[in-house]
Scaffold this active site. Structure first.
Site, short mmCIF file in Angstrom:
data_model
loop_
_atom_site.label_atom_id
_atom_site.label_comp_id
_atom_site.label_asym_id
_atom_site.label_seq_id
_atom_site.Cartn_x
_atom_site.Cartn_y
_atom_site.Cartn_z
N ASP A 10 0.83 -1.20 0.00
CA ASP A 10 0.00 0.00 0.00
C ASP A 10 0.87 1.26 0.00
OD1 ASP A 10 -2.29 1.49 0.03
OD2 ASP A 10 -2.78 1.12 2.12
N ASN A 12 1.49 3.37 -3.02
CA ASN A 12 2.08 3.81 -4.29
C ASN A 12 1.56 5.18 -4.72
OD1 ASN A 12 3.25 1.30 -4.26
ND2 ASN A 12 2.05 0.46 -5.95
N GLY A 13 0.24 5.36 -4.63
CA GLY A 13 -0.35 6.63 -5.05
C GLY A 13 0.11 7.79 -4.20
N TRP A 15 2.86 7.96 -2.47
CA TRP A 15 4.28 8.18 -2.75
C TRP A 15 4.44 9.11 -3.95
CZ3 TRP A 15 7.60 7.50 -6.83
CH2 TRP A 15 8.97 7.45 -6.56
N HIS A 27 3.40 3.34 -9.01
CA HIS A 27 3.36 1.92 -9.36
C HIS A 27 4.68 1.46 -9.97
CE1 HIS A 27 -0.79 2.03 -8.30
NE2 HIS A 27 -1.19 2.69 -9.37
N THR A 56 -10.00 -7.33 -6.49
CA THR A 56 -11.20 -7.28 -7.32
C THR A 56 -11.82 -5.89 -7.28
OG1 THR A 56 -12.41 -8.16 -5.40
CG2 THR A 56 -11.74 -9.74 -7.09
N ASN A 58 -10.04 -3.12 -7.25
CA ASN A 58 -9.19 -2.18 -7.99
C ASN A 58 -9.68 -1.93 -9.41
OD1 ASN A 58 -6.10 -3.27 -6.39
ND2 ASN A 58 -7.47 -1.58 -5.86
N TRP A 59 -10.61 -2.76 -9.90
CA TRP A 59 -11.19 -2.50 -11.21
C TRP A 59 -11.96 -1.18 -11.21
CZ3 TRP A 59 -9.38 -5.07 -15.12
CH2 TRP A 59 -8.95 -6.41 -14.98
N ARG A 181 -6.27 -1.86 7.46
CA ARG A 181 -7.45 -2.52 6.91
C ARG A 181 -7.06 -3.88 6.33
NH1 ARG A 181 -7.58 2.50 4.63
NH2 ARG A 181 -6.93 1.66 2.62
N GLU A 194 -0.71 -12.56 12.65
CA GLU A 194 -0.26 -11.34 13.32
C GLU A 194 -0.13 -10.25 12.25
OE1 GLU A 194 0.36 -10.96 16.62
OE2 GLU A 194 -0.29 -13.04 16.97
#
Length: 236
Positions: A10, A12-13, A15, A27, A56, A58-59, A181, A194
């Site tokens: 998690d 990338n955006g 960053w 990405h 699923t 992310n579409w 999450r 964990e």
């Protein structure tokens, strides 16, 4: 040492946003982290590593970003196939069932899985077009099709009908960027995992960060619903 480590990659955006760059740049920068963590896990003796690459959900992202991701992942798979083969990493893909996955990318996945099928140093599972709920639904459908009597269904039998049923339960989940999450990731397999939530964004995540997460795990006391041994027999 955890046997199975899973990573939710998690950040990338964010960053890219912090650098005033398009999301696609984040990405692209993530590729280095992926290879570094695969190497770190293999060297540390982790037997199973799972990476959450595309869900699923992310579409629902903008079409140009999704198209870019499809092209990028295919290029990364082809580029690093020789390295993964040489390192003894067996590669598998969890998901990729949606007809919107380009045929060329699905073929790249199949080719890499076939190429590395005999490797035994570490198993790398890339969750792509993956959804934990969908996997559970598919397992239920498989049981129904097999006409298994309801009274014979138990947890082990249900797990045997999941995709890639030989995958062991996840011991440690690492979710970068500080977000906390599950995001529909391997819901059955992470039941007793964990979790650690390093603040670093995925494109900046490197081997020392990964080893810190392993160190944190080794200092956790996993009780699986029980009590610490020293308290057994003490009702207080």
């Amino acid at each position: 040492m955890p046997r199975h480590v899973a990573c939710v990659m998690d950040g990338n955006g964010r960053w890219a946003q912090r650098r005033s760059l398009p999301r696609t740049a984040g990405h692209r920068a993530a590729e280095t982290a992926v290879i570094d963590i695969i190497e770190a896990a293999r060297s540390a003796g982790v037997e199973w590593l799972s990476l959450y690459a595309f869900s699923t959900e992310n579409w629902n992202r903008p079409g140009p970003e999704v198209d870019y991701l499809m092209r990028l992942v295919g290029r990364v798979v082809r580029k690093h196939a020789p390295l993964l083969l040489a390192r003894g990493v067996r590669c598998r893909f969890l998901g990729a069932a949606d007809p919107r996955v380009p045929r060329e990318l699905a073929q790249d996945f199949a080719d890499l899985a076939t190429l590395t099928a005999g490797n035994r140093k570490m198993t790398l599972t890339v969750a792509f077009d993956h959804g934990g709920r969908r996997d559970i639904v598919e397992a239920a459908r498989s049981l129904i099709r097999s006409r298994t009597p309801a009274e014979e269904v138990n947890e082990q039998l249900f797990a045997d009908h999941l995709p890639l049923p030989d995958t062991p339960d996840v011991d440690l989940v690492i979710r970068t960027s500080g977000e906390q999450r599950i995001s529909n990731f391997m819901l059955w397999q992470v039941a007793y995992a964990e979790w650690v939530f390093p603040e670093v964004l995925w494109p900046d995540f490197r081997a020392p960060d990964f080893l810190t997460c392993l160190h944190t795990y080794r200092h956790r006391e996993r009780r699986f619903g029980g009590v610490p041994p020293q308290t057994i027999g003490d009702p207080t």
